[in-house]
Design a protein around this motif. Structure first.
Motif, PDB file in Angstrom:
ATOM      1  N   ARG A 149      -0.140  12.766  -8.989  1.00  0.00           N
ATOM      2  CA  ARG A 149      -0.961  13.958  -8.773  1.00  0.00           C
ATOM      3  C   ARG A 149      -0.102  15.229  -8.778  1.00  0.00           C
ATOM      4  N   LYS A 150       1.000  15.185  -8.069  1.00  0.00           N
ATOM      5  CA  LYS A 150       1.819  16.384  -7.910  1.00  0.00           C
ATOM      6  C   LYS A 150       2.564  16.768  -9.185  1.00  0.00           C
ATOM      7  N   ASN A 151       2.919  15.785 -10.004  1.00  0.00           N
ATOM      8  CA  ASN A 151       3.769  16.065 -11.158  1.00  0.00           C
ATOM      9  C   ASN A 151       3.061  16.015 -12.509  1.00  0.00           C
ATOM     10  N   VAL A 152       1.869  15.445 -12.539  1.00  0.00           N
ATOM     11  CA  VAL A 152       1.129  15.368 -13.806  1.00  0.00           C
ATOM     12  C   VAL A 152      -0.189  16.128 -13.711  1.00  0.00           C
ATOM     13  N   GLY A 153      -0.768  16.209 -12.519  1.00  0.00           N
ATOM     14  CA  GLY A 153      -2.020  16.941 -12.358  1.00  0.00           C
ATOM     15  C   GLY A 153      -3.250  16.075 -12.406  1.00  0.00           C
ATOM     16  N   ILE A 154      -3.073  14.762 -12.223  1.00  0.00           N
ATOM     17  CA  ILE A 154      -4.204  13.835 -12.226  1.00  0.00           C
ATOM     18  C   ILE A 154      -5.054  14.047 -10.979  1.00  0.00           C
ATOM     19  N   PRO A 181       0.798  -1.234   0.000  1.00  0.00           N
ATOM     20  CA  PRO A 181       0.000   0.000   0.000  1.00  0.00           C
ATOM     21  C   PRO A 181       0.827   1.279   0.000  1.00  0.00           C
ATOM     22  N   LYS A 182       1.911   1.335   0.776  1.00  0.00           N
ATOM     23  CA  LYS A 182       2.725   2.551   0.828  1.00  0.00           C
ATOM     24  C   LYS A 182       3.393   2.825  -0.516  1.00  0.00           C
ATOM     25  N   THR A 183       3.897   1.794  -1.152  1.00  0.00           N
ATOM     26  CA  THR A 183       4.547   1.952  -2.457  1.00  0.00           C
ATOM     27  C   THR A 183       3.568   2.503  -3.489  1.00  0.00           C
ATOM     28  N   VAL A 184       2.376   1.922  -3.552  1.00  0.00           N
ATOM     29  CA  VAL A 184       1.378   2.357  -4.525  1.00  0.00           C
ATOM     30  C   VAL A 184       0.885   3.764  -4.191  1.00  0.00           C
ATOM     31  N   ALA A 185       0.680   4.045  -2.914  1.00  0.00           N
ATOM     32  CA  ALA A 185       0.227   5.381  -2.512  1.00  0.00           C
ATOM     33  C   ALA A 185       1.244   6.443  -2.912  1.00  0.00           C
ATOM     34  N   ASP A 186       2.523   6.167  -2.677  1.00  0.00           N
ATOM     35  CA  ASP A 186       3.566   7.143  -3.026  1.00  0.00           C
ATOM     36  C   ASP A 186       3.588   7.434  -4.526  1.00  0.00           C
ATOM     37  N   LYS A 187       3.365   6.407  -5.339  1.00  0.00           N
ATOM     38  CA  LYS A 187       3.353   6.617  -6.790  1.00  0.00           C
ATOM     39  C   LYS A 187       2.137   7.423  -7.234  1.00  0.00           C
ATOM     40  N   ILE A 188       0.980   7.187  -6.608  1.00  0.00           N
ATOM     41  CA  ILE A 188      -0.217   7.954  -6.949  1.00  0.00           C
ATOM     42  C   ILE A 188      -0.038   9.418  -6.562  1.00  0.00           C
ATOM     43  N   ILE A 189       0.533   9.656  -5.395  1.00  0.00           N
ATOM     44  CA  ILE A 189       0.805  11.029  -4.943  1.00  0.00           C
ATOM     45  C   ILE A 189       1.759  11.720  -5.918  1.00  0.00           C
ATOM     46  N   HIS A 190       2.770  11.011  -6.346  1.00  0.00           N
ATOM     47  CA  HIS A 190       3.731  11.546  -7.327  1.00  0.00           C
ATOM     48  C   HIS A 190       3.026  11.914  -8.626  1.00  0.00           C
TER      49      HIS A 190
END
Length: 350
Positions: free
Chosen positions: A301-306, A290-299
């Motif tokens: 959002r912050k870098n692509v704007g999803i 869960p932490k690995t996947v959460a960190d990628k989703i946050i990334h």
């Protein structure tokens, strides 16, 4: 930040046993997956439309309607509706009916589709691929925006001031544009003021940031309110308690499914090395704990704007229990991490 699931309801032979699950059983499993996604607090569930033996859902609206009466909050969307080979009147009626059953939770994700089986099945010429989508999208939006429709086109009989019913609970019924990353489709969505879904299934997700900016420029150029629109991603992935366990469970069916498509489309062999590269932090696979996947989703959002993330699971045929566990982990463990961090990040920006 909205989080959810998308599925193509695949019935590819099991990579270990060779068993082929029936279309009926897989459809029933998907209904169970939608109900669970609602129970664990996810925001959206999408079902893709296909017309071939190894995919069970030719009518996403019917599958979603089966789950609508068993769910309370989750939004229900196609992912995608192959609008080019469909009748926009019927599409609207189906999803308006779904909207009634779900009390205002239906959405349409309209796309041209990366599979072409529906074109000969419904009598359309692939040479009209782009023209069909543009014309039918125009009609769908006219039906959405007006109870009585006057319309004339090339690929469908004219409609002369006729009503289309039932009308949806939502006004307007949400229509998203699904895109594989084509700049033309991104601009079209922006100019029409429609929310956008990007299929981010290869390369580095950060490479999609310019497309999101292009979309925003088109929105602004057409005078639409960007604050009322959203940009979503549909990305392959799988969650388990441990990252290596997640990878080992997800790889076999993913490899099999990718190689089936690769043989049809002239791609190279999908290997464990390419899989492992794609699940790196900068890759397009969201596979891990869960932490690995959460960190990628946050990334993302912050870098692509999803602003909406849809985890596409399974790829190929996986045990239903494993898929259910991945959905549970996304809702109970990944989502709280993502929502908390995005809320903090948004507050800091203000």
């Amino acid at each position: 930040m909205e989080l959810g699931i998308s599925t193509f309801v695949e019935t590819i032979p099991n990579v270990v046993t060779g068993e082929v699950i029936s279309h009926a059983q897989r459809i029933r499993e998907v209904v169970e997956e939608i109900v669970l996604a609602d129970q664990v607090g996810l925001d959206i569930f999408g079902v893709g439309e296909h017309h071939r033996k190894d995919y069970a859902a030719s009518s996403p609206a019917v599958v979603l309607a089966a789950a609508a009466s068993q769910t309370k909050r989750i939004r229900l969307t196609s992912a995608v509706t192959v609008l080019s080979s469909a009748d926009p009147v019927r599409v609207f009626q189906d999803f308006s009916t779904l909207d009634a059953i779900s009390n205002g939770r239906a959405e349409i994700m309209a796309g041209r589709g990366s599979f072409i089986e529906s074109f000969p099945l419904f009598g359309y010429d692939l040479q009209d691929y782009d023209e069909l989508f543009e014309e039918k999208l125009e009609l769908l939006l006219k039906i959405r925006d007006s109870e009585k429709v006057i319309w004339n086109g090339k690929h469908r009989p004219a409609i002369n001031n006729l009503g289309v019913y039932p009308r949806p609970v939502q006004d307007p019924l949400p229509v998203w544009i699904g895109s594989g990353g084509n700049s033309e489709s991104v601009v079209r969505a922006g100019l029409l003021g429609l929310p956008l879904v990007l299929a981010i299934i290869g390369g580095s997700p950060v490479q999609f940031a310019p497309l999101v900016e292009l979309y925003k420029k088109a929105v602004a150029h057409a005078g639409h309110d960007l604050s009322k629109l959203a940009v979503a991603s549909h990305s392959h992935g799988f969650i388990a308690e441990d990252t290596e366990l997640a990878a080992d469970k997800f790889f076999p069916s993913t490899q099999q499914a990718m190689n089936v498509l690769g043989k049809e489309r002239g791609w190279g062999q999908y290997t464990r090395a390419s899989f492992d590269a794609a699940r790196s932090f900068e890759g397009a696979l969201y596979v891990g704990d869960p932490k690995t996947v959460a960190d990628k989703i946050i990334h993302l959002r912050k870098n692509v704007g999803i602003t909406r993330f849809m985890l596409h699971v399974p790829v190929g045929t996986m045990p239903h229990d494993d898929v259910m566990r991945a959905i549970e982990l996304l809702g109970k463990e990944v989502a709280p991490i993502v929502r908390k961090e995005i809320a903090r990040w948004e507050a800091e920006k203000q």
